[in-house]
Motif scaffolding. Structure first.
Motif, PDB file in Angstrom:
ATOM      1  N   GLN A   1      32.052  57.343  38.013  1.00 56.24           N
ATOM      2  CA  GLN A   1      31.379  56.062  38.237  1.00 56.24           C
ATOM      3  C   GLN A   1      31.098  55.856  39.723  1.00 56.24           C
ATOM      4  OE1 GLN A   1      30.248  53.431  36.373  1.00 56.24           O
ATOM      5  NE2 GLN A   1      29.721  52.380  38.279  1.00 56.24           N
TER       6      GLN A   1
ATOM      7  N   ASN B   1      27.055  55.912  41.598  1.00 58.51           N
ATOM      8  CA  ASN B   1      26.366  54.813  42.294  1.00 58.51           C
ATOM      9  C   ASN B   1      26.324  54.989  43.803  1.00 58.51           C
ATOM     10  OD1 ASN B   1      25.808  53.585  39.910  1.00 58.51           O
ATOM     11  ND2 ASN B   1      27.281  51.935  40.099  1.00 58.51           N
TER      12      ASN B   1
ATOM     13  N   GLY C   1      35.128  43.940  41.788  1.00 58.03           N
ATOM     14  CA  GLY C   1      35.055  45.155  40.967  1.00 58.03           C
ATOM     15  C   GLY C   1      34.417  46.293  41.737  1.00 58.03           C
ATOM     16  N   PHE C   2      34.970  46.611  42.914  1.00 63.19           N
ATOM     17  CA  PHE C   2      34.312  47.521  43.860  1.00 63.19           C
ATOM     18  C   PHE C   2      34.400  48.994  43.479  1.00 63.19           C
ATOM     19  CE2 PHE C   2      38.566  46.331  45.463  1.00 63.19           C
ATOM     20  CZ  PHE C   2      39.208  47.566  45.374  1.00 63.19           C
TER      21      PHE C   2
ATOM     22  N   ASP D   1      39.689  44.497  42.939  1.00 59.94           N
ATOM     23  CA  ASP D   1      39.473  45.301  41.722  1.00 59.94           C
ATOM     24  C   ASP D   1      40.774  45.323  40.927  1.00 59.94           C
ATOM     25  OD1 ASP D   1      37.169  47.698  40.950  1.00 59.94           O
ATOM     26  OD2 ASP D   1      39.090  47.682  39.870  1.00 59.94           O
ATOM     27  N   ILE D   2      40.636  45.259  39.633  1.00 60.87           N
ATOM     28  CA  ILE D   2      41.798  45.189  38.744  1.00 60.87           C
ATOM     29  C   ILE D   2      42.433  46.561  38.511  1.00 60.87           C
ATOM     30  CG2 ILE D   2      40.606  45.537  36.529  1.00 60.87           C
ATOM     31  CD1 ILE D   2      42.125  42.980  35.556  1.00 60.87           C
ATOM     32  N   ASP D   3      41.729  47.617  38.938  1.00 59.46           N
ATOM     33  CA  ASP D   3      42.199  48.985  38.693  1.00 59.46           C
ATOM     34  C   ASP D   3      42.885  49.518  39.953  1.00 59.46           C
ATOM     35  OD1 ASP D   3      42.270  51.582  37.318  1.00 59.46           O
ATOM     36  OD2 ASP D   3      40.734  52.187  38.762  1.00 59.46           O
TER      37      ASP D   3
ATOM     38  N   ASP E   1      43.083  40.761  39.475  1.00 56.49           N
ATOM     39  CA  ASP E   1      42.062  40.278  38.538  1.00 56.49           C
ATOM     40  C   ASP E   1      41.228  39.233  39.267  1.00 56.49           C
ATOM     41  OD1 ASP E   1      40.600  39.071  36.539  1.00 56.49           O
ATOM     42  OD2 ASP E   1      42.241  39.119  35.091  1.00 56.49           O
ATOM     43  N   ALA E   2      39.913  39.456  39.302  1.00 60.60           N
ATOM     44  CA  ALA E   2      39.058  38.514  40.022  1.00 60.60           C
ATOM     45  C   ALA E   2      39.110  37.119  39.400  1.00 60.60           C
ATOM     46  CB  ALA E   2      37.623  39.027  40.059  1.00 60.60           C
TER      47      ALA E   2
ATOM     48  N   PHE F   1      28.886  44.399  41.458  1.00 58.20           N
ATOM     49  CA  PHE F   1      28.035  45.552  41.145  1.00 58.20           C
ATOM     50  C   PHE F   1      28.504  46.212  39.849  1.00 58.20           C
ATOM     51  CE2 PHE F   1      27.715  45.156  45.799  1.00 58.20           C
ATOM     52  CZ  PHE F   1      26.333  45.201  45.973  1.00 58.20           C
ATOM     53  N   GLU F   2      27.661  46.236  38.887  1.00 57.99           N
ATOM     54  CA  GLU F   2      27.866  46.935  37.613  1.00 57.99           C
ATOM     55  C   GLU F   2      29.280  46.748  37.053  1.00 57.99           C
ATOM     56  OE1 GLU F   2      27.307  51.215  37.392  1.00 57.99           O
ATOM     57  OE2 GLU F   2      26.475  51.065  35.385  1.00 57.99           O
ATOM     58  N   CYS F   3      29.719  45.510  37.008  1.00 60.43           N
ATOM     59  CA  CYS F   3      31.068  45.295  36.466  1.00 60.43           C
ATOM     60  C   CYS F   3      31.161  44.095  35.530  1.00 60.43           C
ATOM     61  CB  CYS F   3      32.093  45.180  37.581  1.00 60.43           C
ATOM     62  SG  CYS F   3      31.791  43.833  38.728  1.00 60.43           S
TER      63      CYS F   3
ATOM     64  N   ASP G   1      31.668  44.773  31.896  1.00 63.68           N
ATOM     65  CA  ASP G   1      32.939  45.407  31.513  1.00 63.68           C
ATOM     66  C   ASP G   1      34.056  44.382  31.305  1.00 63.68           C
ATOM     67  OD1 ASP G   1      32.229  48.193  31.707  1.00 63.68           O
ATOM     68  OD2 ASP G   1      32.144  47.943  33.872  1.00 63.68           O
ATOM     69  N   MET G   2      33.834  43.178  31.769  1.00 61.01           N
ATOM     70  CA  MET G   2      34.948  42.222  31.828  1.00 61.01           C
ATOM     71  C   MET G   2      35.201  41.564  30.481  1.00 61.01           C
ATOM     72  SD  MET G   2      34.059  40.586  35.483  1.00 61.01           S
ATOM     73  CE  MET G   2      34.254  41.585  36.975  1.00 61.01           C
TER      74      MET G   2
HETATM   75  C1  LIG Z   1      31.858  50.266  36.021  1.00 63.49           C
HETATM   76  S1  LIG Z   1      32.970  50.028  37.323  1.00 63.49           S
HETATM   77  C2  LIG Z   1      31.883  49.642  38.698  1.00 63.49           C
HETATM   78  C3  LIG Z   1      32.490  49.960  40.022  1.00 63.49           C
HETATM   79  C4  LIG Z   1      31.612  49.727  41.241  1.00 63.49           C
HETATM   80  N1  LIG Z   1      31.246  48.350  41.413  1.00 63.49           N
HETATM   81  C5  LIG Z   1      30.364  50.573  41.183  1.00 63.49           C
HETATM   82  O1  LIG Z   1      29.249  50.039  41.145  1.00 63.49           O
HETATM   83  O2  LIG Z   1      30.490  51.806  41.165  1.00 63.49           O
HETATM   84  C6  LIG Z   1      33.632  48.419  36.954  1.00 63.49           C
HETATM   85  C7  LIG Z   1      34.734  48.020  37.909  1.00 63.49           C
HETATM   86  O3  LIG Z   1      35.087  46.658  37.659  1.00 63.49           O
HETATM   87  C8  LIG Z   1      36.485  46.531  37.748  1.00 63.49           C
HETATM   88  N2  LIG Z   1      36.895  45.313  37.021  1.00 63.49           N
HETATM   89  C9  LIG Z   1      36.737  45.064  35.701  1.00 63.49           C
HETATM   90  N3  LIG Z   1      37.231  43.856  35.403  1.00 63.49           N
HETATM   91  C10 LIG Z   1      37.699  43.312  36.568  1.00 63.49           C
HETATM   92  C11 LIG Z   1      38.325  42.079  36.900  1.00 63.49           C
HETATM   93  N4  LIG Z   1      38.582  41.154  35.973  1.00 63.49           N
HETATM   94  N5  LIG Z   1      38.656  41.859  38.186  1.00 63.49           N
HETATM   95  C12 LIG Z   1      38.413  42.800  39.136  1.00 63.49           C
HETATM   96  N6  LIG Z   1      37.843  43.987  38.861  1.00 63.49           N
HETATM   97  C13 LIG Z   1      37.470  44.253  37.601  1.00 63.49           C
HETATM   98  C14 LIG Z   1      36.990  47.841  37.138  1.00 63.49           C
HETATM   99  O4  LIG Z   1      38.333  48.108  37.463  1.00 63.49           O
HETATM  100  C15 LIG Z   1      36.011  48.840  37.711  1.00 63.49           C
HETATM  101  O5  LIG Z   1      36.440  49.356  38.945  1.00 63.49           O
END
Ligand SMILES: C[S@@+](CC[C@H](N)C(=O)[O-])C[C@H]1O[C@@H](n2cnc3c(N)ncnc32)[C@H](O)[C@@H]1O
Length: 359
Positions: free
Chosen positions: A149, A153, A186-187, A209-211, A237-238, A252-254, A257-258
């Motif tokens: 991922q 990007n 979600g960087f 970022d939560i990960d 967790d944001a 960005f692209e997150c 996913d949430m």
């Molecule tokens: C698909 S990846 C995108 C990563 C990055 N923004 C990019 O464009 O490559 C989604 C990211 O969102 C993060 N994420 C998902 N839910 C989140 C939350 N509730 N708080 C913070 N980060 C979160 C994930 O851990 C993951 O790193």
């Protein structure tokens, strides 16, 4: 009719799926070549016989031979000179080298083989999730997904983000102000934050970022990029962001996913100064579902089926968005989170993405 969508005859369906099998084999063999360093060695150290490639990369010569022959047969590598099996010399053409080894190129596609490669070990869990309604988390997909991922990007952030934002006058003006404070939700690999810091030298960027492994990966990337003094990554967790006074936020692209995007968007809104924008970059899917969707829709449903929807359902309760987040869906989330303005920004030709501004 396009033969890829002609379902009128069993022959046509079988042909179409056989083509897909060949595509799958290409993708999985690029996963091997990427992760074993075979493409890199051919690009950096030159043509090789199977034993030479194995020796250079600490891998097995018989497997290297099979892979090299497969790659030549499928047309990704070139057979330079024929001979006995272990004396054949293979090289990587410049175009293949760019697509599979140049991590700064907009054509870099090795990361996609990592993303789908990550799905392999998760298939038993996916089957179970599809029966129970459970999920498979981003963390369970592991480093192949995480790094795939981030690297997919990265070139877009490196080469296109600054120009894209410069084309939106008021956003650009805001980000160029001295002392501007930016939030990146979600960087992932942190490449977006790094690109923002490089484009706007007076800005500081806070990422959340939560990960947890993503935090270490992004921190190391920011250090290596020389922007660690203005870019700070934290784990969390944001949805739990404290109220703050950020001048702008990015996601960005997150969002798709949430599990609970409205909670996150609400927290981000409260962390912004009044009137400050949240820019969301997400998939440029069509406005509504249509069975004859284009290749972007096909790809996004592919990500959704195997990665994003199961990830989004891995924590409950979940609104279960999936990768194919239509603009109207994001608009609903934005309204529910208290944003009064929602618009699509005039940023086009940015990979598979669309940019939205919420205020
Ligand atoms: C698909 S990846 C995108 C990563 C990055 N923004 C990019 O464009 O490559 C989604 C990211 O969102 C993060 N994420 C998902 N839910 C989140 C939350 N509730 N708080 C913070 N980060 C979160 C994930 O851990 C993951 O790193």
């Amino acid at each position: 009719m396009d033969p890829s969508t002609d379902t009128a005859s069993a022959d046509a369906v079988a042909q179409r799926l056989l083509g897909a099998v060949l595509g799958h084999v290409d993708l999985m063999s690029t996963f091997l070549g990427d992760r074993l360093g075979w493409y890199r060695s051919l690009a950096d150290d030159g043509p090789a016989t199977p034993p030479q490639l194995a020796e250079r990369t600490g891998t097995d010569a018989r497997y290297a031979r099979e892979w090299l022959e497969q790659q030549a047969v499928t047309g990704l590598l070139h057979l330079d000179s024929d001979g006995a099996a272990d004396e054949r010399v293979f090289s990587i053409p410049p175009a293949t080298a760019e697509v599979l080894t140049d991590q700064h190129s907009l054509n870099y596609l090795a990361p996609i083989s990592r993303l789908f490669g990550a799905v392999g070990p998760a298939l038993p869990r996916l089957l179970e999730a599809y029966r129970t309604g459970d999920g498979v988390s981003w963390d369970e997909l592991g480093d192949d997904a995480r790094e795939g991922q981030a690297d997919a990007n990265r070139p877009w952030f490196e080469h296109r983000l600054a120009d894209a934002l410069a084309g939106v006058e008021d956003v650009h003006g805001l980000l160029a102000r001295p002392g501007v404070r930016v939030l990146d939700v979600g960087f992932g690999g942190g490449w977006s934050s790094i690109a923002l810091a490089r484009a706007y030298p007076a800005a500081t960027v806070d990422g959340i970022d939560i990960d947890e492994p993503s935090v270490s990966m992004a921190t190391e990337n920011a250090r290596a990029a020389g922007v660690a003094d203005r870019v700070r990554f934290s784990h969390g967790d944001a949805a739990d962001l404290p109220a703050d006074r950020y001048d702008a936020a990015f996601a960005f692209e997150c969002v798709h996913d949430m599990p609970r995007p409205v909670e996150v968007l609400t927290a981000v809104r409260k962390s912004l100064r009044p009137g400050a924008p949240l820019i969301v970059m997400d998939e440029a899917v069509a406005d509504s579902f249509a069975a004859d969707g284009d290749e972007v829709e096909r790809l996004m449903y592919g990500y959704s089926v195997f990665i994003c929807l199961p990830d989004g359902r891995s924590s409950q309760p979940s609104v279960a968005t999936g990768t194919v987040m239509r603009p109207s869906r994001l608009h609903e989330y934005a309204e529910a989170a208290g944003f009064g303005e929602f618009e699509v920004l005039p940023i086009t030709d940015f990979s598979f993405f669309r940019f939205y501004r919420l205020r």
